[in-house]
Design a protein around this motif. Sequence first.
Motif, PDB file in Angstrom:
ATOM      1  N   ARG A 188     -27.288 -69.690  -4.821  1.00 57.65           N
ATOM      2  CA  ARG A 188     -26.417 -68.739  -5.521  1.00 57.65           C
ATOM      3  C   ARG A 188     -26.433 -67.365  -4.846  1.00 57.65           C
ATOM      4  N   ARG A 189     -25.229 -66.854  -4.586  1.00 57.26           N
ATOM      5  CA  ARG A 189     -25.112 -65.507  -4.027  1.00 57.26           C
ATOM      6  C   ARG A 189     -24.865 -64.549  -5.188  1.00 57.26           C
ATOM      7  N   GLN A 190     -25.706 -63.528  -5.310  1.00 60.38           N
ATOM      8  CA  GLN A 190     -25.571 -62.573  -6.412  1.00 60.38           C
ATOM      9  C   GLN A 190     -25.133 -61.218  -5.851  1.00 60.38           C
ATOM     10  N   GLU A 246     -25.928 -57.616  -1.944  1.00 58.00           N
ATOM     11  CA  GLU A 246     -26.051 -59.011  -2.378  1.00 58.00           C
ATOM     12  C   GLU A 246     -27.455 -59.532  -2.148  1.00 58.00           C
ATOM     13  N   SER A 247     -27.789 -60.582  -2.884  1.00 58.15           N
ATOM     14  CA  SER A 247     -29.030 -61.313  -2.625  1.00 58.15           C
ATOM     15  C   SER A 247     -28.689 -62.794  -2.689  1.00 58.15           C
ATOM     16  N   GLN A 248     -29.531 -63.585  -2.089  1.00 57.89           N
ATOM     17  CA  GLN A 248     -29.336 -65.032  -2.105  1.00 57.89           C
ATOM     18  C   GLN A 248     -30.430 -65.607  -2.984  1.00 57.89           C
ATOM     19  N   GLU A 249     -30.039 -66.263  -4.067  1.00 60.22           N
ATOM     20  CA  GLU A 249     -31.044 -66.852  -4.958  1.00 60.22           C
ATOM     21  C   GLU A 249     -30.829 -68.349  -4.955  1.00 60.22           C
ATOM     22  N   GLY A 250     -31.602 -69.053  -4.095  1.00 55.68           N
ATOM     23  CA  GLY A 250     -31.332 -70.470  -3.865  1.00 55.68           C
ATOM     24  C   GLY A 250     -29.962 -70.580  -3.238  1.00 55.68           C
ATOM     25  N   TYR A 279     -24.265 -57.007  -6.279  1.00 55.55           N
ATOM     26  CA  TYR A 279     -24.769 -55.811  -6.977  1.00 55.55           C
ATOM     27  C   TYR A 279     -23.982 -54.594  -6.518  1.00 55.55           C
ATOM     28  N   GLU A 316     -26.606 -55.781 -11.432  1.00 60.45           N
ATOM     29  CA  GLU A 316     -26.015 -57.086 -11.128  1.00 60.45           C
ATOM     30  C   GLU A 316     -24.542 -57.066 -11.492  1.00 60.45           C
ATOM     31  N   GLU A 360     -35.217 -51.943  -6.000  1.00 57.09           N
ATOM     32  CA  GLU A 360     -35.823 -52.357  -4.724  1.00 57.09           C
ATOM     33  C   GLU A 360     -35.809 -51.178  -3.771  1.00 57.09           C
TER      34      GLU A 360
END
Length: 226
Positions: A18-20, A12-16, A22, A47, A40
């Motif tokens: 929003r949790r995305q 996962e990543s945190q975009e603002g 993968y 995604e 990465e």
Amino acid sequence: MIAGSKIFEVYESQEGKRRQLYTANLITGKKVYGERLVVENGVEYREWDAFKSKLAASILKGSPAIFIRKNDVVLYLGSASGTTVSHVSDIVGDEGAIFAVDVAPRVVRDLIFLSYQRENILPIMADAKKVNELRERISAVDAVYQDVAQKSQVDIFLRNVSLFLKNGGYALLAVKARSIDVTKQPKQIFREVKEKLEKSLTIIDYRELEPFQKDHCMFICKKKQN
Ligand SMILES: C[S@@+](CC[C@H](N)C(=O)[O-])C[C@H]1O[C@@H](n2cnc3c(N)ncnc32)[C@H](O)[C@@H]1O
């Protein structure tokens, strides 16, 4: 930055705000449904869109585990063209396998093409209600996942779990309330499904999937040991 999540093989990543989510792409360079690929530290991730996948929605709504892991053999009922199946394929990896069942010839054709790339997907064109036909083609499995949007979806699930899931194995049911009864409130349907499941399975987790999937919920269940 992409990091491991608390779910095995899911990132996962945190975009603002929003949790995305993968999964790590099993087939480098290949997309399945137009999803974004991100590299990465030498790993290519795909995604995982929670608006297109009820399993991803369930994770984002807080499911602490999905009980599908590397090397597992999974029976997936209602695979459609393989959107969620492809992420399950990333999760179980080369040594795992997915019996991907769908009744619609058009989507099974897409699945067959997908299985040329992803060899852990085993497409089966069959009606999940006709378990005797399935019985000839599949083995005992570590996990069952079902998303068939049928009126009798709970009975189909219980029958397949009873026949194909190993004792102590896990089973995930995505429920579409409107397919069961359009005249009832979704919450009422979800309560009735819960009561039915509890008779033979232990419910580990329950999530309503809005805003990702309207009028849907996910049950994660464990098959009791005999
Ligand atoms: C909502 S779609 C599944 C989406 C898919 N699980 C995903 O996340 O990518 C429901 C699928 O169930 C299939 N289906 C409906 N009834 C079925 C049955 N009795 N046996 C097998 N597949 C069935 C439909 O053909 C359709 O492709």
